[in-house]
Design a protein around this motif. Sequence first.
Motif, PDB file in Angstrom:
ATOM      1  N   ASN A 170      15.501  -2.638   2.473  1.00  0.00           N
ATOM      2  CA  ASN A 170      14.996  -1.163   3.407  1.00  0.00           C
ATOM      3  C   ASN A 170      14.304  -0.660   2.246  1.00  0.00           C
ATOM      4  O   ASN A 170      14.804   0.225   1.244  1.00  0.00           O
ATOM      5  CB  ASN A 170      15.395  -0.548   3.968  1.00  0.00           C
ATOM      6  N   ASN A 171      13.043  -0.661   2.088  1.00  0.00           N
ATOM      7  CA  ASN A 171      12.477  -0.275   0.624  1.00  0.00           C
ATOM      8  C   ASN A 171      10.972   0.133   1.411  1.00  0.00           C
ATOM      9  O   ASN A 171       9.975  -0.962   1.867  1.00  0.00           O
ATOM     10  CB  ASN A 171      12.286  -0.598  -0.567  1.00  0.00           C
ATOM     11  N   ALA A 172      10.163   0.667   0.285  1.00  0.00           N
ATOM     12  CA  ALA A 172       8.238   1.127   0.781  1.00  0.00           C
ATOM     13  C   ALA A 172       7.553  -0.201   0.342  1.00  0.00           C
ATOM     14  O   ALA A 172       6.923  -0.793   1.419  1.00  0.00           O
ATOM     15  CB  ALA A 172       8.101   2.361   0.241  1.00  0.00           C
ATOM     16  N   MET A 173       8.080  -0.768  -0.992  1.00  0.00           N
ATOM     17  CA  MET A 173       7.044  -2.290  -1.129  1.00  0.00           C
ATOM     18  C   MET A 173       6.944  -3.356   0.081  1.00  0.00           C
ATOM     19  O   MET A 173       6.425  -4.006   0.409  1.00  0.00           O
ATOM     20  CB  MET A 173       7.410  -2.715  -2.083  1.00  0.00           C
ATOM     21  N   THR A 174       8.398  -3.133   0.960  1.00  0.00           N
ATOM     22  CA  THR A 174       8.568  -4.199   1.513  1.00  0.00           C
ATOM     23  C   THR A 174       8.200  -3.908   2.813  1.00  0.00           C
ATOM     24  O   THR A 174       7.565  -5.171   3.514  1.00  0.00           O
ATOM     25  CB  THR A 174      10.180  -4.591   1.972  1.00  0.00           C
ATOM     26  N   GLU A 175       8.277  -2.400   3.242  1.00  0.00           N
ATOM     27  CA  GLU A 175       7.514  -2.382   4.748  1.00  0.00           C
ATOM     28  C   GLU A 175       6.082  -2.758   4.288  1.00  0.00           C
ATOM     29  O   GLU A 175       5.680  -2.686   5.550  1.00  0.00           O
ATOM     30  CB  GLU A 175       8.200  -0.724   5.056  1.00  0.00           C
ATOM     31  N   ALA A 176       5.418  -1.808   3.260  1.00  0.00           N
ATOM     32  CA  ALA A 176       3.833  -2.329   3.531  1.00  0.00           C
ATOM     33  C   ALA A 176       3.658  -3.475   3.694  1.00  0.00           C
ATOM     34  O   ALA A 176       2.311  -3.641   4.503  1.00  0.00           O
ATOM     35  CB  ALA A 176       3.633  -1.307   2.253  1.00  0.00           C
ATOM     36  N   LEU A 177       4.295  -4.581   2.858  1.00  0.00           N
ATOM     37  CA  LEU A 177       3.663  -6.224   3.432  1.00  0.00           C
ATOM     38  C   LEU A 177       4.067  -6.283   4.463  1.00  0.00           C
ATOM     39  O   LEU A 177       2.864  -7.554   4.810  1.00  0.00           O
ATOM     40  CB  LEU A 177       4.658  -6.631   1.776  1.00  0.00           C
ATOM     41  N   VAL A 178       5.060  -6.094   5.489  1.00  0.00           N
ATOM     42  CA  VAL A 178       5.666  -6.543   6.518  1.00  0.00           C
ATOM     43  C   VAL A 178       4.702  -6.532   7.492  1.00  0.00           C
ATOM     44  O   VAL A 178       4.502  -6.403   8.845  1.00  0.00           O
ATOM     45  CB  VAL A 178       6.957  -6.747   6.860  1.00  0.00           C
ATOM     46  N   SER A 179       3.873  -4.352   7.201  1.00  0.00           N
ATOM     47  CA  SER A 179       3.671  -4.133   8.397  1.00  0.00           C
ATOM     48  C   SER A 179       1.886  -4.992   8.344  1.00  0.00           C
ATOM     49  O   SER A 179       1.332  -4.549   9.359  1.00  0.00           O
ATOM     50  CB  SER A 179       3.381  -2.563   7.675  1.00  0.00           C
ATOM     51  N   GLY A 180       1.948  -5.430   7.274  1.00  0.00           N
ATOM     52  CA  GLY A 180       0.227  -5.764   7.673  1.00  0.00           C
ATOM     53  C   GLY A 180      -1.426  -5.138   7.656  1.00  0.00           C
ATOM     54  O   GLY A 180      -1.918  -5.695   7.655  1.00  0.00           O
ATOM     55  N   GLN A 181      -1.222  -3.896   7.240  1.00  0.00           N
ATOM     56  CA  GLN A 181      -1.815  -2.823   6.730  1.00  0.00           C
ATOM     57  C   GLN A 181      -2.865  -2.836   5.272  1.00  0.00           C
ATOM     58  O   GLN A 181      -1.823  -3.456   4.013  1.00  0.00           O
ATOM     59  CB  GLN A 181      -1.441  -1.430   6.984  1.00  0.00           C
ATOM     60  N   PRO A 182      -4.165  -2.415   5.475  1.00  0.00           N
ATOM     61  CA  PRO A 182      -4.399  -1.923   4.055  1.00  0.00           C
ATOM     62  C   PRO A 182      -2.469  -1.882   2.110  1.00  0.00           C
ATOM     63  O   PRO A 182      -2.214  -0.910   2.885  1.00  0.00           O
ATOM     64  CB  PRO A 182      -5.609  -1.814   3.693  1.00  0.00           C
ATOM     65  N   GLU A 242      -8.511  -2.333  -3.052  1.00  0.00           N
ATOM     66  CA  GLU A 242      -7.955  -2.250  -1.227  1.00  0.00           C
ATOM     67  C   GLU A 242      -7.914  -3.655  -1.346  1.00  0.00           C
ATOM     68  O   GLU A 242      -8.486  -4.398  -1.509  1.00  0.00           O
ATOM     69  CB  GLU A 242      -9.142  -1.630  -0.735  1.00  0.00           C
ATOM     70  N   VAL A 243      -5.977  -4.089  -0.782  1.00  0.00           N
ATOM     71  CA  VAL A 243      -5.857  -5.255  -0.376  1.00  0.00           C
ATOM     72  C   VAL A 243      -6.105  -5.445   0.817  1.00  0.00           C
ATOM     73  O   VAL A 243      -4.936  -4.769   1.635  1.00  0.00           O
ATOM     74  CB  VAL A 243      -4.937  -5.380  -1.050  1.00  0.00           C
ATOM     75  N   VAL A 244      -6.678  -6.260   2.032  1.00  0.00           N
ATOM     76  CA  VAL A 244      -6.685  -6.069   2.673  1.00  0.00           C
ATOM     77  C   VAL A 244      -6.193  -7.487   3.793  1.00  0.00           C
ATOM     78  O   VAL A 244      -6.703  -8.407   3.575  1.00  0.00           O
ATOM     79  CB  VAL A 244      -8.148  -5.862   3.814  1.00  0.00           C
ATOM     80  N   PRO A 245      -5.194  -7.350   3.892  1.00  0.00           N
ATOM     81  CA  PRO A 245      -3.972  -8.514   4.587  1.00  0.00           C
ATOM     82  C   PRO A 245      -4.613  -9.161   6.343  1.00  0.00           C
ATOM     83  O   PRO A 245      -5.498  -8.317   6.250  1.00  0.00           O
ATOM     84  CB  PRO A 245      -3.030  -8.820   4.133  1.00  0.00           C
ATOM     85  N   ASP A 246      -5.035 -10.464   6.062  1.00  0.00           N
ATOM     86  CA  ASP A 246      -5.007 -11.044   7.980  1.00  0.00           C
ATOM     87  C   ASP A 246      -4.139 -10.539   8.620  1.00  0.00           C
ATOM     88  O   ASP A 246      -4.059 -10.405   9.496  1.00  0.00           O
ATOM     89  CB  ASP A 246      -5.022 -12.309   7.591  1.00  0.00           C
ATOM     90  N   GLY A 247      -2.514 -10.333   7.762  1.00  0.00           N
ATOM     91  CA  GLY A 247      -1.455 -10.214   9.509  1.00  0.00           C
ATOM     92  C   GLY A 247      -0.487  -9.552   8.235  1.00  0.00           C
ATOM     93  O   GLY A 247      -0.594  -9.192   7.106  1.00  0.00           O
ATOM     94  N   PRO A 248       0.607  -9.425   8.965  1.00  0.00           N
ATOM     95  CA  PRO A 248       1.832  -9.338   7.658  1.00  0.00           C
ATOM     96  C   PRO A 248       2.296  -9.641   7.043  1.00  0.00           C
ATOM     97  O   PRO A 248       1.600 -11.577   7.123  1.00  0.00           O
ATOM     98  CB  PRO A 248       3.121  -9.080   8.870  1.00  0.00           C
TER      99      PRO A 248
END
Length: 245
Positions: free
Chosen positions: A47-59, A123-129
Motif C-alpha cells: 500500500n503505497n503511492a506508486m502502486t496506487e498511482a499505477l492501478v488507478s489508470g490516471q495520468p 505526462e504518461v496517460v495509460p489506457d487503463g489500470p
Amino acid sequence: MRDEWEHAHTDYTMPVQRRTPASLAESESDWRHYLERSTPNGWLIRNNAMTEALVSGQPMYLLHTTRGINAIRTSRQLHVSTGCLVGALYCSPLVSQREGLRPHNLGTYLMETKPSTTPLVFEVVPDGPIRPKGVDYLHLGAIHLRTYLRYQSFLAPAENDQLGRTVLAGLRAAAPFLDVALRNAAGHATPAPEFIDQLSAAVAHVPFLGYLYFEVLSEYLMLHSDTSETKTYAQAVTVKLFETF
C-alpha cells in the motif's frame, strides 16, 4: 529470454510464484510474508503511492533531467541510459498539487544538486489500470551475462583479456568478505562494525556488492524506522496517495 525478464520483474501486490535459490527463508513468499507482517512499516510494500498511482489508470507525471536538451530538440529523440537497469530512462515521480507539480525527495535532490541540467516533464496517460510490476535489478544478472556473451566478439582480444583479468582480480580481492558473508548466512555472526567495514572495502573491487548494500539499507530503513516523522509520512501515503511518494 522472456523467462529471464519475467524473473527480474516483481509485483508486490501478488503472491510470489517464481523459483528462487535456497536462502535464509524457505521461499521468497515466506520472506515477503515476514517483511509485510513482522516489521513496523511492512504494510507499505503493498500500500503505497506508486502502486496506487499505477492501478488507478490516471495520468502520471515524471521528471527527467538532462544535459543534452539541444540534442533532444534537434533529433526529437530521447535515448535510454545504460547501467544496472540494462536500459532505462531515469525519472522521478511528480505530484500534482494546486500550486503545480512537485517532485518527491529524489527529484528535489536532483534539481538542487544538478543546476547545469534541464528538467523535462512527461505526462504518461495509460489506457487503463496498469499492473504494478517493476524491475528488480538485482535479478538482472542472467541478462547482463547474455548481453556480454552476445557482443563479446566486438572486443579486441587484448580488451577481452584485460576485462577477464580485471574481473578475476576483483573477485580475489573481495574473496575474504565473501567468505565472511557465507559464514554469516550459515549462522556465524560477525560484529556489525567489522562486517560493514569489510563490505565497504569489498565494494571497490566488486561494485555489485554496493547495489546490495544500498538496497538492504534502504529496505531496512523503510520497514523498521519508527520515528514520529516516519509515522507521519507513512500515514500521509494512505491518506493522500497522490500527494506523496
